[in-house]
Design a protein around this motif. Sequence first.
Motif, PDB file in Angstrom:
ATOM      1  N   PHE A 103     -17.417 -25.923   8.138  1.00 37.40           N
ATOM      2  CA  PHE A 103     -18.489 -25.152   9.034  1.00 37.40           C
ATOM      3  C   PHE A 103     -17.967 -25.435  10.646  1.00 37.40           C
ATOM      4  O   PHE A 103     -18.658 -24.834  11.503  1.00 37.40           O
ATOM      5  N   PHE A 104     -16.977 -26.210  10.762  1.00 36.92           N
ATOM      6  CA  PHE A 104     -16.877 -26.514  12.120  1.00 36.92           C
ATOM      7  C   PHE A 104     -15.562 -25.877  12.632  1.00 36.92           C
ATOM      8  O   PHE A 104     -14.571 -25.661  12.047  1.00 36.92           O
ATOM      9  N   SER A 105     -15.340 -25.375  13.853  1.00 39.54           N
ATOM     10  CA  SER A 105     -14.262 -25.189  14.413  1.00 39.54           C
ATOM     11  C   SER A 105     -14.124 -25.815  15.972  1.00 39.54           C
ATOM     12  O   SER A 105     -15.169 -26.184  16.497  1.00 39.54           O
ATOM     13  N   ASP A 109     -12.417 -25.332  24.766  1.00 38.50           N
ATOM     14  CA  ASP A 109     -12.437 -26.573  25.524  1.00 38.50           C
ATOM     15  C   ASP A 109     -12.513 -27.771  24.830  1.00 38.50           C
ATOM     16  O   ASP A 109     -12.931 -29.009  24.977  1.00 38.50           O
ATOM     17  N   GLY A 110     -12.005 -27.471  23.205  1.00 40.26           N
ATOM     18  CA  GLY A 110     -11.679 -28.871  22.594  1.00 40.26           C
ATOM     19  C   GLY A 110     -13.170 -29.327  22.073  1.00 40.26           C
ATOM     20  O   GLY A 110     -13.096 -30.333  21.351  1.00 40.26           O
ATOM     21  N   LEU A 111     -14.172 -28.859  22.222  1.00 38.40           N
ATOM     22  CA  LEU A 111     -15.380 -29.418  21.580  1.00 38.40           C
ATOM     23  C   LEU A 111     -15.872 -28.832  20.163  1.00 38.40           C
ATOM     24  O   LEU A 111     -15.578 -27.474  20.009  1.00 38.40           O
ATOM     25  N   PRO A 112     -16.274 -29.599  19.211  1.00 41.97           N
ATOM     26  CA  PRO A 112     -16.721 -29.216  17.961  1.00 41.97           C
ATOM     27  C   PRO A 112     -17.797 -27.924  17.875  1.00 41.97           C
ATOM     28  O   PRO A 112     -18.760 -28.260  18.735  1.00 41.97           O
ATOM     29  N   MET A 113     -17.506 -26.850  17.382  1.00 38.88           N
ATOM     30  CA  MET A 113     -18.779 -26.047  17.170  1.00 38.88           C
ATOM     31  C   MET A 113     -18.877 -25.436  15.829  1.00 38.88           C
ATOM     32  O   MET A 113     -17.948 -25.415  15.243  1.00 38.88           O
TER      33      MET A 113
END
Length: 727
Positions: A103-105, A109-113
């Motif tokens: 569910f995440f990628s 800028d390197g933050l999980p979304m």
Amino acid sequence: MGNIRFDALKTAWSHIPEVCDSQSYGVIFAQNVFTREKMREYIGSNVLEQLFDIIDDEKPLTRDIADSVAIGMKKWAMEQGATHFTHWFQPLTGGTAEKHDTFFSLSPDGLPMEEFGGSELYQQEPDASSFPSGGLRNTFEARGYSAWDPTSPAFVIGDRLCIPTIFVAYTGEALDYKTPLLRSTAAIDKAATAVVNYFDRNVRHVRCNLGWEQEYFLIDEALFNARPDLVMTGRTLMGHSSSKNQQLDDHYFGIIPERVLQFMTELEIESLRLGIPVKTRHNEVAPNQFELAPSYEEVNLSSDHNQLLMSLMENIARKHHFRVLLHEKPFAGVNGSGKHCNWSLSTNTGVNLLSPGKNPYQNLQFVTFLVNVLMAVYRYNGLLKASIVSATNAHRLGANEAPPAIISVFLGKQLTEALEQIENASAERGIIINAKKEMKLGVGNIPQILLDNTDRNRTSPFAFTGNRFEFRAVGSSANCGAAMLALNAVVAEQLISFKKEVDGRIEKGEAKEKALFQVIKSYIRECAAVHFEGNGYSNEWRKEAEHRGLDCETSVPLIIDNYLKDDVVKMFETTKVLTKAELVSRCAVKWENYAIKIQIESRVLSDLVLNHVHSAAKKYQTMLLQNVLAVKQVFSEEEVKQLNEQDYTIIRQIEQCCGNIIEMVDKMKRLRVEAGAIQEPRERAVAYHDSIVPLMEKIREQADALEMIVDDEIWTLPKYREMLFIH
Ligand code: ADP
Ligand code: MG
């Protein structure tokens, strides 16, 4: 050096059943399913109404709705502990396919979304170039799409949200079982509703129901692992039958062994959590054979549930140190496993169209549907057989306690008599239509039909069982969709022709009831050939069926030809269930699959008889020869002659069998190379069927003969008596 068979036997006895938690079944039902109740909780009410319209009334699905549903679905799934999601589809390989995404990628800028929106729910493009397409998708155009089927609810297994989807090619052609199954339910809905409307104008929809009965074997994992044939092909390619197998009929409905019961309980709990309404479990006819059946459901959902159940079985069996065998014929000489598909039609007003009604008017409606099903099965008996054949089911059809490779319909005594009466009745005398437009049927027309389930004929591949038809020829490992979509399609097309014929008569001024009656009457006569009440296992029936013009072909590759017969292609096109291109590709996949399965079996058998059978036999022969030499040193020449008579016979027998094996394995290898070189899938399948299969049977005979002779201590493969009776 240990003997793998004895090592396996030692561990086979040592498993202590795990204890299952048995929470209240009602509480856990559909716990892991995104049900309508949960949708109400997680999806806004404006979207909800539209979503229910899509599910119930086949309204088109839009991206907006998918977006809104995705948000709610993800929230729910994550609360259940899901970290991944997958489209869950049913490619033509059989089984199900999944490709997990989290569910995440990570954002740039390197933050999980979080990454699961309408587009992920709606459609995906699995890199699916290695799924079979039968030429529909060239590798350079290897795109396949999976698209959400909102009529089958999403569910969570372990850490993943599974979304039932169809699987189609870039050009829109179906690459799976679900797509044509859905098309077939739409076809039958339309065709059957039009016919029911003769009787009841209020009916808006007709749906198909399926209740399957899944048969399977369980075998201890250690014994399974010691049999390369079971590991590689799912069935024993050799093995002498055990002295006791099912002759005593002592297994059927017997007490379920404790360890098996533990497995069943866990399977039931996990099935219920996934919304599979499991209901019945019992021992089957063969030793170590069992059955599980749920309550029936709408066919698409029920078929999904069966696929799901089969994968649950595999996983849960492992936890109990069992392996589940879904193969149709894992053991020669004992019962094979089927998956009876109980099929019926019902209206949105809650009427089962195959249930004989209480009043004559309902009886006429019932007879209308019954006779149309008969006609459909009659006209397309070859196709229906094609829909259930496979390399694996071929061993079961016509074998011990299995339906023969001829599709006929069993109706039971009462219905048979009822149809006879209709056939002989005169419409003029028999039908009285009174002023209220109610139809009263005179004695001798549609009799009061009270059916009970006791009138059963286990030998029929397609039997009427009171309020449904039971398609028994379906194999235990099959995707129900294959048989169900064929059955739905032929019945839909039959109902379309029926309506045309009846309307034609009405237009010419005939009263509706009379028109219905006359057409039904003519059908009963026309399809008489498919109706058979006798023993389907008998040799007389084979002859009789041929005489009646039913499809009696037994070669799987040739049975598959039925899909491409002109009338069948036309039928699939009329009902919009499958296009010609799709049929061609499906056949190619089936032939390919057949050839590959036989090729693998043939290779495994070669390895087995050379590495296990031949070597064990030679070892034993050497022992005997050494013994002969030793005896010679001790006894006089005259005594030796008498003493060794039997030993000599065995030594010669071993020599003979081993020689035959070497020769036939060699020949089979050559034939395999020849068959493998054939480019055309159909011809290749025919070659494997005609040249390899008979040779495998002959090799098996030699191996089984050796099994009876060779010292038990030297024999490395678990025997039937061990595999079938240890649990
Ligand atoms: P049996 O082995 O005696 O045929 P089971 O109880 O093992 O019976 O299985 C019966 C199956 O028939 C179940 O899957 C059940 O859901 C299904 N069934 C019952 N009524 C209908 C119906 N009207 N339509 C479709 N399937 C049905
Ligand atoms: Mg049953």
